[in-house]
Write a protein that holds these residues in place. Structure first.
Motif, PDB file in Angstrom:
ATOM      1  N   TRP A   1      16.040  40.316 -11.778  1.00 50.90           N
ATOM      2  CA  TRP A   1      14.840  39.848 -12.398  1.00 50.90           C
ATOM      3  C   TRP A   1      13.981  41.121 -12.792  1.00 50.90           C
ATOM      4  O   TRP A   1      13.440  40.999 -13.862  1.00 50.90           O
ATOM      5  CB  TRP A   1      13.953  39.106 -11.310  1.00 50.90           C
ATOM      6  N   SER A   2      14.320  42.332 -12.251  1.00 49.01           N
ATOM      7  CA  SER A   2      13.549  43.598 -12.543  1.00 49.01           C
ATOM      8  C   SER A   2      14.325  44.272 -13.908  1.00 49.01           C
ATOM      9  O   SER A   2      13.668  45.160 -14.470  1.00 49.01           O
ATOM     10  CB  SER A   2      13.552  44.610 -11.287  1.00 49.01           C
ATOM     11  N   SER A   3      15.226  43.688 -14.101  1.00 47.78           N
ATOM     12  CA  SER A   3      16.069  44.463 -15.256  1.00 47.78           C
ATOM     13  C   SER A   3      15.597  44.021 -16.507  1.00 47.78           C
ATOM     14  O   SER A   3      16.106  44.414 -17.590  1.00 47.78           O
ATOM     15  CB  SER A   3      17.749  44.008 -15.057  1.00 47.78           C
ATOM     16  N   GLN A   4      15.081  42.796 -16.624  1.00 46.18           N
ATOM     17  CA  GLN A   4      14.819  42.226 -18.048  1.00 46.18           C
ATOM     18  C   GLN A   4      15.972  41.543 -18.581  1.00 46.18           C
ATOM     19  O   GLN A   4      15.984  41.308 -19.755  1.00 46.18           O
ATOM     20  CB  GLN A   4      13.876  43.150 -18.924  1.00 46.18           C
ATOM     21  N   ASP A   5      16.915  41.387 -17.820  1.00 43.40           N
ATOM     22  CA  ASP A   5      18.255  40.793 -18.371  1.00 43.40           C
ATOM     23  C   ASP A   5      18.160  39.195 -17.873  1.00 43.40           C
ATOM     24  O   ASP A   5      18.668  38.951 -16.863  1.00 43.40           O
ATOM     25  CB  ASP A   5      19.202  41.466 -17.987  1.00 43.40           C
ATOM     26  N   ALA A   6      17.836  38.098 -18.631  1.00 44.08           N
ATOM     27  CA  ALA A   6      17.729  37.112 -18.410  1.00 44.08           C
ATOM     28  C   ALA A   6      19.246  36.410 -18.052  1.00 44.08           C
ATOM     29  O   ALA A   6      19.399  35.346 -16.860  1.00 44.08           O
ATOM     30  CB  ALA A   6      17.076  36.123 -19.372  1.00 44.08           C
ATOM     31  N   ASN A   7      20.114  36.851 -18.797  1.00 49.50           N
ATOM     32  CA  ASN A   7      21.607  36.380 -18.588  1.00 49.50           C
ATOM     33  C   ASN A   7      22.141  37.284 -17.244  1.00 49.50           C
ATOM     34  O   ASN A   7      22.869  36.328 -16.528  1.00 49.50           O
ATOM     35  CB  ASN A   7      22.542  36.843 -19.450  1.00 49.50           C
ATOM     36  N   LEU A   8      21.736  38.263 -16.616  1.00 45.10           N
ATOM     37  CA  LEU A   8      22.025  38.663 -15.353  1.00 45.10           C
ATOM     38  C   LEU A   8      21.311  37.754 -14.137  1.00 45.10           C
ATOM     39  O   LEU A   8      22.117  37.460 -13.291  1.00 45.10           O
ATOM     40  CB  LEU A   8      21.522  40.138 -15.481  1.00 45.10           C
ATOM     41  N   VAL A   9      20.198  37.337 -14.529  1.00 40.18           N
ATOM     42  CA  VAL A   9      19.484  36.552 -13.474  1.00 40.18           C
ATOM     43  C   VAL A   9      20.468  35.200 -13.132  1.00 40.18           C
ATOM     44  O   VAL A   9      20.705  34.832 -12.240  1.00 40.18           O
ATOM     45  CB  VAL A   9      18.008  36.152 -14.026  1.00 40.18           C
ATOM     46  N   ALA A  10      20.671  34.681 -14.450  1.00 37.08           N
ATOM     47  CA  ALA A  10      21.336  33.425 -14.446  1.00 37.08           C
ATOM     48  C   ALA A  10      22.572  33.409 -13.963  1.00 37.08           C
ATOM     49  O   ALA A  10      23.404  32.618 -13.276  1.00 37.08           O
ATOM     50  CB  ALA A  10      21.612  32.822 -16.008  1.00 37.08           C
ATOM     51  N   SER A  11      23.386  34.686 -13.904  1.00 38.45           N
ATOM     52  CA  SER A  11      24.826  34.951 -13.675  1.00 38.45           C
ATOM     53  C   SER A  11      24.910  34.754 -11.818  1.00 38.45           C
ATOM     54  O   SER A  11      26.094  34.685 -11.392  1.00 38.45           O
ATOM     55  CB  SER A  11      25.291  36.153 -13.753  1.00 38.45           C
ATOM     56  N   HIS A  12      23.648  34.826 -11.285  1.00 44.49           N
ATOM     57  CA  HIS A  12      23.668  34.527  -9.759  1.00 44.49           C
ATOM     58  C   HIS A  12      23.749  33.044  -9.565  1.00 44.49           C
ATOM     59  O   HIS A  12      23.705  32.802  -8.140  1.00 44.49           O
ATOM     60  CB  HIS A  12      22.501  35.286  -9.139  1.00 44.49           C
ATOM     61  N   TYR A  13      23.791  32.119 -10.319  1.00 42.61           N
ATOM     62  CA  TYR A  13      24.043  30.832  -9.987  1.00 42.61           C
ATOM     63  C   TYR A  13      25.234  30.345 -10.797  1.00 42.61           C
ATOM     64  O   TYR A  13      25.901  31.077 -11.454  1.00 42.61           O
ATOM     65  CB  TYR A  13      22.765  30.122 -11.002  1.00 42.61           C
ATOM     66  N   GLU A  14      25.829  29.170  -9.930  1.00 40.36           N
ATOM     67  CA  GLU A  14      26.927  28.583 -10.477  1.00 40.36           C
ATOM     68  C   GLU A  14      26.647  28.141 -11.765  1.00 40.36           C
ATOM     69  O   GLU A  14      25.588  27.693 -12.168  1.00 40.36           O
ATOM     70  CB  GLU A  14      27.265  27.403  -9.444  1.00 40.36           C
ATOM     71  N   PRO A  15      27.716  27.878 -12.599  1.00 41.25           N
ATOM     72  CA  PRO A  15      27.550  27.307 -13.960  1.00 41.25           C
ATOM     73  C   PRO A  15      26.916  25.911 -14.095  1.00 41.25           C
ATOM     74  O   PRO A  15      26.098  25.912 -15.043  1.00 41.25           O
ATOM     75  CB  PRO A  15      28.950  27.068 -14.445  1.00 41.25           C
ATOM     76  N   ASP A  16      26.865  25.112 -12.996  1.00 46.32           N
ATOM     77  CA  ASP A  16      26.047  24.087 -13.030  1.00 46.32           C
ATOM     78  C   ASP A  16      24.868  24.038 -12.058  1.00 46.32           C
ATOM     79  O   ASP A  16      24.498  23.032 -11.709  1.00 46.32           O
ATOM     80  CB  ASP A  16      27.098  22.647 -12.706  1.00 46.32           C
ATOM     81  N   GLY A  17      24.626  25.115 -11.672  1.00 45.28           N
ATOM     82  CA  GLY A  17      23.675  25.550 -10.619  1.00 45.28           C
ATOM     83  C   GLY A  17      22.249  24.901 -11.259  1.00 45.28           C
ATOM     84  O   GLY A  17      22.036  24.740 -12.320  1.00 45.28           O
ATOM     85  N   GLN A  18      21.356  24.919 -10.376  1.00 43.71           N
ATOM     86  CA  GLN A  18      20.067  24.465 -10.876  1.00 43.71           C
ATOM     87  C   GLN A  18      18.741  25.090 -10.269  1.00 43.71           C
ATOM     88  O   GLN A  18      19.061  25.642  -8.994  1.00 43.71           O
ATOM     89  CB  GLN A  18      19.985  23.016 -10.759  1.00 43.71           C
ATOM     90  N   ILE A  19      17.517  25.051 -10.640  1.00 40.91           N
ATOM     91  CA  ILE A  19      16.539  25.585 -10.086  1.00 40.91           C
ATOM     92  C   ILE A  19      15.296  24.580 -10.471  1.00 40.91           C
ATOM     93  O   ILE A  19      15.073  24.145 -11.615  1.00 40.91           O
ATOM     94  CB  ILE A  19      16.052  27.152 -10.474  1.00 40.91           C
ATOM     95  N   ALA A  20      14.680  24.246  -9.351  1.00 43.24           N
ATOM     96  CA  ALA A  20      13.315  23.440  -9.680  1.00 43.24           C
ATOM     97  C   ALA A  20      12.129  24.342  -9.340  1.00 43.24           C
ATOM     98  O   ALA A  20      12.046  24.979  -8.256  1.00 43.24           O
ATOM     99  CB  ALA A  20      13.229  21.899  -8.739  1.00 43.24           C
ATOM    100  N   ILE A  21      11.212  24.484 -10.084  1.00 45.32           N
ATOM    101  CA  ILE A  21       9.993  25.275  -9.915  1.00 45.32           C
ATOM    102  C   ILE A  21       8.803  24.407  -9.607  1.00 45.32           C
ATOM    103  O   ILE A  21       8.250  23.603 -10.305  1.00 45.32           O
ATOM    104  CB  ILE A  21       9.737  26.085 -11.066  1.00 45.32           C
TER     105      ILE A  21
END
Length: 133
Positions: free
Chosen positions: A19-39
C-alpha cells in the motif's frame, strides 16, 4: 500448503508495504485471482483487476500515502489486520489520517481470499473537505 500464523504475519507486513509503495498491482497480488474485498459493507470488488483499480484510486487520491500495520489478530486462517493510513489528499492538500481494519479469510496459498474493510467514512470525508483545516 497450510497457511501458518507466521505466513499471515509476513503477508501483513508485505501488504502494508505494498500500500505504501504506490503500486496498485502489488497490493492486488496479495489476493487470490478470484479474491474479493468489500469496503464498509458495500458490494465486494471481485478479482485482482478490480482490487488493483480500487488501490489505484486510493493511490491517486493520496500520492504520498503510507499505510502502517497497527496490529494483527489471527485465528487459524482468519485474521484481523488493524491499520492506519496517512497522506495528503491530492485535490485539497489536506493531511488525512484514518484508521480501520480488514477482516481476512486466507487461502491455503497464504493470500487473501476474502476481505471486509472497515473505516469511518464520515471522518474520512471530513478530513478531505476543502475547509477541513
Amino acid at each position: 500448503m497450510t497457511v501458518t500464523p507466521q505466513d499471515i504475519k509476513d503477508m501483513s507486513t508485505h501488504y502494508a508495504n505494498a500500500w505504501s509503495s504506490q503500486d496498485a498491482n502489488l497490493v492486488a497480488s496479495h489476493y487470490e485471482p478470484d479474491g474479493q474485498i468489500a469496503i464498509n459493507g458495500a458490494d465486494p470488488l471481485i478479482g485482482t483487476a478490480a482490487i488493483a483499480e480500487m488501490a489505484a484510486g486510493f493511490h491517486a487520491a493520496f500520492p504520498d500515502m503510507k499505510l502502517m500495520c497497527d496490529g494483527l489478530r489471527i485465528s487459524g486462517t482468519h485474521a484481523v489486520f488493524l491499520w492506519t493510513f496517512y497522506g495528503h489528499h491530492f485535490e485539497t492538500k489536506n493531511f488525512v489520517r484514518v484508521s480501520g481494519w480488514e477482516e481476512w479469510d486466507m487461502s491455503d496459498n497464504g493470500k487473501v481470499q476474502s476481505s471486509k474493510r472497515w473505516f469511518d467514512t464520515a471522518d474520512y470525508n471530513a478530513q478531505i473537505a476543502v475547509n477541513a483545516h
